[in-house]
Design a protein around this motif. Structure first.
Motif, mmCIF file in Angstrom:
data_model
loop_
_atom_site.group_PDB
_atom_site.id
_atom_site.type_symbol
_atom_site.label_atom_id
_atom_site.label_comp_id
_atom_site.label_asym_id
_atom_site.label_seq_id
_atom_site.Cartn_x
_atom_site.Cartn_y
_atom_site.Cartn_z
ATOM 1 N N GLY A 11 0.936 -1.261 0.063
ATOM 2 C CA GLY A 11 -0.005 0.033 -0.099
ATOM 3 C C GLY A 11 1.082 1.313 0.071
ATOM 4 O O GLY A 11 1.706 1.274 -0.781
ATOM 5 N N VAL A 12 0.512 2.253 0.519
ATOM 6 C CA VAL A 12 1.175 3.540 0.731
ATOM 7 C C VAL A 12 2.583 3.503 1.420
ATOM 8 O O VAL A 12 3.518 4.281 1.235
ATOM 9 C CB VAL A 12 0.660 4.419 1.666
ATOM 10 N N LEU A 13 2.805 2.390 2.047
ATOM 11 C CA LEU A 13 4.220 2.057 2.438
ATOM 12 C C LEU A 13 5.312 2.098 1.275
ATOM 13 O O LEU A 13 6.235 2.149 1.350
ATOM 14 C CB LEU A 13 4.460 0.944 3.354
ATOM 15 N N ARG A 14 4.813 1.895 0.186
ATOM 16 C CA ARG A 14 5.540 1.657 -1.126
ATOM 17 C C ARG A 14 6.324 3.095 -1.252
ATOM 18 O O ARG A 14 7.513 3.254 -1.903
ATOM 19 C CB ARG A 14 4.731 1.559 -2.316
ATOM 20 N N PHE A 15 5.646 4.210 -0.666
ATOM 21 C CA PHE A 15 6.359 5.292 -0.832
ATOM 22 C C PHE A 15 7.311 6.056 0.188
ATOM 23 O O PHE A 15 7.623 7.056 0.354
ATOM 24 C CB PHE A 15 5.189 6.534 -1.136
ATOM 25 N N ILE A 16 7.602 4.841 1.059
ATOM 26 C CA ILE A 16 8.305 5.266 2.270
ATOM 27 C C ILE A 16 9.672 4.545 1.845
ATOM 28 O O ILE A 16 9.752 3.366 1.800
ATOM 29 C CB ILE A 16 7.925 4.822 3.590
ATOM 30 N N LEU A 56 11.970 2.381 -4.021
ATOM 31 C CA LEU A 56 10.626 3.124 -3.874
ATOM 32 C C LEU A 56 9.444 2.493 -4.948
ATOM 33 O O LEU A 56 9.897 2.440 -6.334
ATOM 34 C CB LEU A 56 10.851 4.497 -4.049
ATOM 35 N N GLY A 57 8.262 2.285 -4.399
ATOM 36 C CA GLY A 57 7.176 1.916 -5.345
ATOM 37 C C GLY A 57 7.074 0.514 -5.408
ATOM 38 O O GLY A 57 6.236 -0.029 -5.900
ATOM 39 N N GLY A 89 -0.281 -1.481 6.150
ATOM 40 C CA GLY A 89 0.819 -1.544 4.809
ATOM 41 C C GLY A 89 1.873 -2.120 5.364
ATOM 42 O O GLY A 89 2.665 -2.631 4.553
ATOM 43 N N ARG A 119 0.495 -2.811 -14.806
ATOM 44 C CA ARG A 119 -0.605 -2.022 -14.387
ATOM 45 C C ARG A 119 -1.718 -1.847 -15.498
ATOM 46 O O ARG A 119 -1.497 -2.274 -16.697
ATOM 47 C CB ARG A 119 -0.037 -0.389 -14.410
ATOM 48 N N TYR A 204 7.132 2.345 -15.501
ATOM 49 C CA TYR A 204 5.743 2.433 -14.803
ATOM 50 C C TYR A 204 4.722 1.576 -14.977
ATOM 51 O O TYR A 204 3.970 1.235 -14.156
ATOM 52 C CB TYR A 204 5.201 3.889 -15.311
ATOM 53 N N LEU A 207 4.254 -3.335 -12.057
ATOM 54 C CA LEU A 207 4.069 -3.578 -10.274
ATOM 55 C C LEU A 207 4.582 -4.675 -9.759
ATOM 56 O O LEU A 207 4.099 -5.815 -9.770
ATOM 57 C CB LEU A 207 2.367 -3.702 -10.360
#
Lengths: 236, 625
Positions: A11-16, A56-57, A89, A119, A204, A207
């Motif tokens: 989830g959003v932890l991909r961006f950490i 990242l991602g 996440g 994607r 991009y 995934l």
């Protein structure tokens, strides 16, 4: 006592980023009241090391960190205490006690397995089981990668341990070298497949999930990949 | 799992995507269908700055304790994301729900410094909220501003529905209740604002009219709606021990400016430095009880996992139970392997002893803020720090192993002469001398390092210097060169490093700080020409601002270098911050006479804040009338 802790990251932890995940765990361990060991000296810090940084991602079901603790009750206690401090996440999956002579997580990493999905709107029509088998069947796979010093060209084949396409799922599975000496980014391998099929590659589109991180339980000559927690044991 | 407002391709492209995803430890998620009020709390600067602000953490916690309210956070998108959002028409969103700000009931903006004004317009613009309050209907949230700059809200008056003057803990509950009642009754937005304007501490600029004299000063400032007050008195918490404080502050993923637990030990300051706005605005000084602070410290460390705790106040050394509190922290923090950071401490044997226990002496440096180079000028600004005290502190510290000293000064203070400026160099030299006198050769670890920094003085409303002319850019720079030359002449000049600030931004800050409503137009125009993040040197565009003021026919010297008359009506005079204009005037006179005024603990100077009946004002002392 050294513990090897396995966790997932979604989830959003991909961006950490990697360093922030380390900082996140340092605080989570304090909140969980885990009896972690500190270095000595004027500014003590937690004895903690991570296996392989995740880009990242990317998502992961197989991240590892080693920590040193002064005391512990049991694996389930440890996992529950730390999970109670996790945000959405990120989940603790296992915690195993390591033998005293175990190499640290980072030095132990030999390989990683990735699932690559595509994607929506970016699915490659050319990809089939046969195309990927043909790609992996080559005796050498020459690729060019960007490094800090510029570009280098090398044969990726020795570092690419498995590569298969699942027609039903429309996903690629890759097992690549993830050691500090020969780390291969999964996107580099995917790009090589695109290039061989004269398809336009877009980072991009991918995934990527790291499914597992492995150590080599065999020998240099006859490697045997096992999950990084393999050398540890459940406790309590 | 929440859906993010920004797509993966954007988040992978922008710098530090963690600024925009929320989900941090202790951030509050609620079910939007089970709350009556959605409040977006905004700090109009980048996430790492905004997340470091204590005031927002206090209010975020307070609002989210209300069952009927969900408070979320929003910060300024960095220029990289700003341009993507404009290009793709993505509305600004709150971090928790990731939903558009425009759908909220309230947008609260804390206004901590003047140079963020264009960022406020960026927030409104990206949220698709009309810039001018009078153009908004119920489709828009109520835009409410607070913080120190709300004490002169006039330069941004057009952009806010309401300004909240004073401390946020007291009037938000009545305001939210009024909002709910008005919504239920089906009131118009205007009707709601008229009723809000009758709550204590709330200022609704659209209901006030300003007229000007021929010389451009204010002739009158009057309400245009009957029943709303002509003077707004600041709100404050009388017992700050008894108020809410965040036990579980949000812990960001990325490293922020304030990367630690912050314990507010007191509000206000007894010192009365004449250049300092905070020292006047937050009177009277009120302490939090040390026992409850100890409990907070432990709870907050346990709930966040931070490795460091810091005490927050304007002058920590004046906190009456400091020693007891610090000793408690040292003991419990040692166990927890937590560092203690102690800013704004006077350098004396106590603080040096504490610093030795909690910091690595070799790495840390001593900080003194004499603010002015000579004793004469320090008397003018009422900075009760003498050369003797500084040298004593430095000598003690040098003997204890320190060899780095930071000194902070201001240039352009009222009555400043070249002699005062040379004092900066001479004081720096004397400190260097003290090092070589104190530390024998064989024990020296290289040279002593003294860093003298100067900022340019900007007169602020509600200070005794609100009447003072500000220097021009040329004067500022000349003063910096004089400082530089004077330092070069010193015996120990090789041990002294000198830094000075850029002058353009200080001039700009001066225009905005004492500005009036007529500045709304140039601020909006400058924003429309692309000015944002003015507080960031790399984004500040002085040429655009200068050009914009000229286009609007504004002579900026009216706001900066002009000598203001003692009887002039200031744009902020309708606000009553507790301290009276008569007191400020007498302090301005004392400054010009180089006369020092005692601090609030020594004697009451009858500043006016005693009417609040709390804090230091309730302690019996001599009164100086």
């Amino acid at each position: 006592m050294k513990l090897r802790v396995k966790f997932s990251k979604h989830g959003v932890l991909r961006f950490i980023g990697h360093l922030d995940v380390m900082r996140y765990f340092q605080k989570a361990i304090r909140r969980a009241g885990i009896d972690i060991a500190y270095t000595t000296g004027f500014s003590p810090h937690q004895v903690m090391s991570f296996a392989a940084p995740l880009g990242l991602g990317l998502e992961s079901n197989g991240e590892y960190m080693d920590i040193e603790v002064n005391s512990l009750t049991s694996s389930p206690d440890f996992i529950n205490a730390l999970n109670a401090q996790m945000v959405d996440g990120i989940r603790i999956l296992e915690a195993r006690l390591l033998p005293d002579n175990a190499k640290n997580a980072m030095a132990s990493v030999a390989a990683a397995r990735y699932t690559v999905a595509f994607r929506k709107g970016y699915e490659p029509v050319f990809l089939t089981e046969a195309v990927v088998d043909d790609f992996f069947g080559q005796s050498e796979i020459i690729v060019t990668k960007q490094t800090k010093k510029g570009e280098t060209t090398f044969d990726m084949k020795p570092f690419l341990f498995a590569c298969a396409f699942d027609d039903a799922q429309n996903t690629l599975t890759l097992i690549v070298d993830a050691s500090s000496a020969g780390n291969i980014k999964p996107s580099l391998a995917v790009k090589a497949i695109y290039d061989r099929n004269h398809a336009e590659f877009n980072d991009y589109a991918l995934l990527i999930t790291r499914e597992e991180t492995y150590l080599n339980a065999g020998t240099q000559e006859v490697p045997r990949l096992e999950p990084l927690g393999f050398i540890g044991s459940d406790f309590g | 799992m929440r859906t993010l407002a920004l797509s993966d391709d954007i988040l992978l492209k922008v710098e530090k995507p963690a600024r925009y995803i929320g989900n941090e430890v202790n951030s509050v998620m609620k079910d939007k269908d089970h709350v009556d009020i959605r409040f977006a709390m905004c700090f109009p600067d980048v996430y790492e700055i905004g997340m470091s602000h204590l005031g927002i953490q206090i209010l975020y916690d307070m609002f989210n304790r209300y069952e009927d309210t969900w408070c979320e956070r929003v910060y300024s998108p960095w220029p990289d994301l700003d341009s993507v959002m404009r290009e793709r028409n993505i509305p600004l969103f709150a971090l928790e729900s990731q939903e558009p700000i425009k759908t909220f009931d309230f947008l609260g903006i804390t206004i901590q410094y003047e140079m963020c004004y264009t960022n406020i317009l960026q927030i409104l613009d990206l949220s698709k909220i009309p810039f001018h309050a009078c153009d908004r209907d119920w489709d828009c949230p109520i835009v409410i501003g607070g913080g120190p700059c709300a004490y002169n809200p006039e330069p941004i008056a057009d952009f806010f529905d309401i300004f909240y003057i004073g401390e946020g803990e007291t009037q938000y509950r009545p305001l939210l209740d009024l909002y709910k009642a008005c919504k239920k009754e089906g009131c118009s937005r205007t009707e709601f604002l008229i009723r809000a304007a009758q709550l204590p501490g709330l200022y609704v600029p659209q209901f006030y009219e300003v007229t000007y004299r021929e010389d451009n000063t204010i002739a009158s400032f009057t309400p245009t709606v009957s029943g709303i007050p002509g003077t707004i008195t600041k709100e404050l918490v009388t017992d700050i021990t008894d108020t809410t404080y965040p036990e579980k502050p949000v812990v960001p993923f990325i490293k922020c400016t304030q990367d630690r637990v912050v314990l507010e030990i007191q509000r206000g300051c007894i010192r009365g430095c004449r250049f300092c706005q905070a020292g006047q605005l937050y009177r009277p000084v009120r302490e939090r009880d040390a026992d409850s602070l100890k409990e907070y410290a432990i709870k907050m460390l346990d709930n966040t996992g931070y490795e460091e705790i810091s005490l927050s106040s304007l002058s920590s050394s004046d906190y009456s139970r400091l020693e007891e509190l610090v000793n408690f922290l040292i003991e419990s923090c040692n166990e927890k392997k937590v560092n203690i950071s102690l800013p704004s401490l006077r350098i004396d044997s106590f603080s040096l002893d504490v610093m030795e226990k909690v910091q690595d002496v070799k790495k840390s440096s001593l900080t003194f803020a004499p603010e002015a180079g000579s004793q004469r000028l320090r008397n003018v600004i009422n900075k009760g720090l003498t050369e003797e005290v500084i040298l004593e502190g430095a000598t003690l510290a040098f003997a204890g192993g320190w060899n780095r000293v930071k000194l902070y000064f201001m240039l352009g203070l009222p009555t400043e002469t070249d002699e005062d400026i040379r004092g900066i160099a001479e004081l720096s030299d004397k400190i260097a001398m003290a090092y070589y006198d104190t530390v024998p050769k064989e024990k020296r670890n290289g040279r002593v390092q003294i860093v003298a920094s100067t900022s340019f003085f900007v007169p602020k409303p509600f200070t005794p210097f609100q009447w003072a002319p500000q220097c021009t850019k040329e004067q500022f720079l000349e003063k910096a060169y004089t400082t530089k030359r004077a330092i070069m002449e010193q015996l120990n000049q090789k041990s002294i490093k000198y830094n000075w600030h850029e002058a353009d931004a200080s001039v700009m800050e001066g225009i905005l700080a004492r500005g009036d409503r007529r500045l709304c137009e140039p601020i909006l125009r400058a924003y429309q020409k692309g000015c944002i993040f003015d507080a960031w040197g790399e984004y500040y565009r002085h040429d655009v601002w200068t050009e914009t003021f000229a286009e609007c026919g504004i002579d900026t010297s009216f706001y900066t270098t002009r000598q203001r008359g003692l009887d002039e009506i200031f744009p902020w005079d309708f606000i009553d911050c507790g301290v009276t204009k008569a007191f400020l005037k007498s302090e301005w006179k004392n400054a010009l006479d180089e006369r020092v005024t005692k601090n609030c603990k020594e004697q009451c100077n009858a500043c006016g804040a005693a009417r609040f009946g709390c804090g230091i004002c309730t302690v019996p002392r001599i009164t100086n009338l």
